[in-house]
Design a protein around this motif. Sequence first.
Motif, short mmCIF file in Angstrom:
data_model
loop_
_atom_site.label_atom_id
_atom_site.label_comp_id
_atom_site.label_asym_id
_atom_site.label_seq_id
_atom_site.Cartn_x
_atom_site.Cartn_y
_atom_site.Cartn_z
N ALA A 75 0.83 -1.20 0.00
CA ALA A 75 0.00 0.00 0.00
C ALA A 75 0.87 1.25 0.00
CB ALA A 75 -0.93 -0.01 1.21
N TYR A 76 1.90 1.25 0.84
CA TYR A 76 2.77 2.42 0.89
C TYR A 76 3.60 2.56 -0.38
CZ TYR A 76 1.69 3.41 5.75
OH TYR A 76 1.04 3.75 6.91
N GLN A 77 4.16 1.42 -0.85
CA GLN A 77 5.02 1.49 -2.03
C GLN A 77 4.23 1.91 -3.26
OE1 GLN A 77 8.19 -1.23 -2.78
NE2 GLN A 77 7.97 -2.17 -0.78
N SER A 78 2.94 1.48 -3.34
CA SER A 78 2.15 1.89 -4.50
C SER A 78 2.06 3.42 -4.55
CB SER A 78 0.76 1.28 -4.44
OG SER A 78 -0.03 1.94 -3.48
N GLN A 79 2.00 4.05 -3.37
CA GLN A 79 1.91 5.52 -3.36
C GLN A 79 3.25 6.16 -3.72
OE1 GLN A 79 -1.23 6.93 -3.11
NE2 GLN A 79 -1.48 4.73 -3.37
N ILE A 80 4.35 5.51 -3.30
CA ILE A 80 5.67 6.03 -3.67
C ILE A 80 5.83 5.99 -5.19
CG2 ILE A 80 8.15 5.60 -3.53
CD1 ILE A 80 7.65 4.35 -0.75
N ILE A 81 5.51 4.82 -5.77
CA ILE A 81 5.71 4.66 -7.22
C ILE A 81 4.71 5.53 -7.99
CG2 ILE A 81 5.77 2.99 -9.12
CD1 ILE A 81 6.34 0.85 -6.94
N ARG A 82 3.50 5.63 -7.46
CA ARG A 82 2.51 6.47 -8.12
C ARG A 82 3.01 7.92 -8.20
NH1 ARG A 82 -1.63 8.86 -5.05
NH2 ARG A 82 -2.97 10.13 -6.35
N GLY A 83 3.56 8.39 -7.07
CA GLY A 83 4.12 9.75 -7.06
C GLY A 83 5.21 9.89 -8.11
N ALA A 84 6.05 8.84 -8.22
CA ALA A 84 7.15 8.90 -9.20
C ALA A 84 6.60 8.93 -10.62
CB ALA A 84 8.08 7.71 -9.00
#
Lengths: 222, 225
Positions: free
Chosen positions: A102-111
């Motif tokens: 869940a957290y990583q999806s937001q990191i990658i989404r931001g990228a």
Amino acid sequence: MLQGFIVISENLPYILGGIWVTLTVVVGALIMGLSLGLVLSVAQVYGSRVVRRTVGVYVWFFRGIPLLVLLFLFYFGILANLQIELSPFIVSIIVLGLISSAYQSQIIRGAILSLPEGQLKAARSIGMSDSKAIVFVILPQAIRLSIPGWTNEYTIILKDSAVTYALGVTEILARSRHVAERTYQHFWIYILAGCIFLLLTYVGTKLFQILEEKVRTPGYTQ
Amino acid sequence: MDELLFLRQEVAPELLAGVWMSIKLIVPSAIFGFFIGIVSGVFRVYGHPVLKRLAGLYVLFFRGFPLLVQLYLWYFGLPRIGIYLSPFAAAVIGFSLCSGAYHSEYIRGALLSVKKGQLLAAYSLGFSKIRAVFSILLPQAMRRALPGNGNEFIYLIKYSSLAYMVTCIELTGKGSILANFYFKYLEIFAIVGAIYLVMVSIATWGLNYLEDRIAIPGFGRPKYN
């Protein structure tokens, strides 16, 4: 204090043995989180409205419930009801991996969102399909940009992994507790445990920095 | 139907008591932590070199040690050197000091992002350093730090569940006891999880509202993620 040091030196190998358990849990959770997170992030950026909503709910769910409750819910609740027997070790990796996704999806989404829009258009103009463009053009750049975020995620998962002791995973804290109960040197033992985590954080952060340097595209700065 | 009645009559009052305990843990910890974060954040940017070092060490250790290890240190470690804390006190101290370290990072970053000219302008108006920091720099920095601080408050709600590990029986603790007693793990932990989701969602909504409310018109509202 002297006694603390004697106890520590006698039991150091046992406690240090927990490093492998901790690191296996952390690395397992990070890899699971990354693979799920990649799919989720792409779905959230490029998916249809329904897909985006679903991913949003997933992220809200796993970011809103404490790790300890999720561990109990999965281990004693869901898995027991489905009569699936998994070791606490595996359950810990799965639960930490789901949270991390869940957290990583937001990191990658931001990228992904921070990449110039022209990248996708350029890919289309040379005849790439959308899925090809995402896999070969967008993600390679987005993943590089995500590395600083992962560094953070690593330190968080590393520290959270101490909670898996609640299910009986024999990681660093659990082993420290065993030694502390036996020797009554709680204070120094827990300081030692904390310092091991601190050291792991430091080494991990450095490794991620090296990785970031290694995979950087020459001449390409954002 | 029986199930629902059972949940309402047997489980709900107990869980509510747990929620109340959780709130009693979260609110003081949030306030103390925020205060500690402001003080150590200011020290790290504008403090005397010795204070700077000390605040830096504080942040290093309290961010580097897992929260659970810190709680164990307070609750099981301190008695060995003659200091006894109740589970509640150990949890509040542990949460405050840990979240203080994170708040300190956000406030430090925000203070550094305020333009240097602001401090110089305050000096030229005859402000002392302390007054300049507290009445000119911090009000601006706090607004920029708020998204980060808000995240930290939300983390605190979730991490309050760890108080159970030092035998402070809050929501998770109550849930665990009830689940063991009635042997209904799935239902009770699902309810506990839902309650945390509600608390986190309310806090998120409230913090967003606060951010909008205190934004200075024309200064923009920095959006992180």
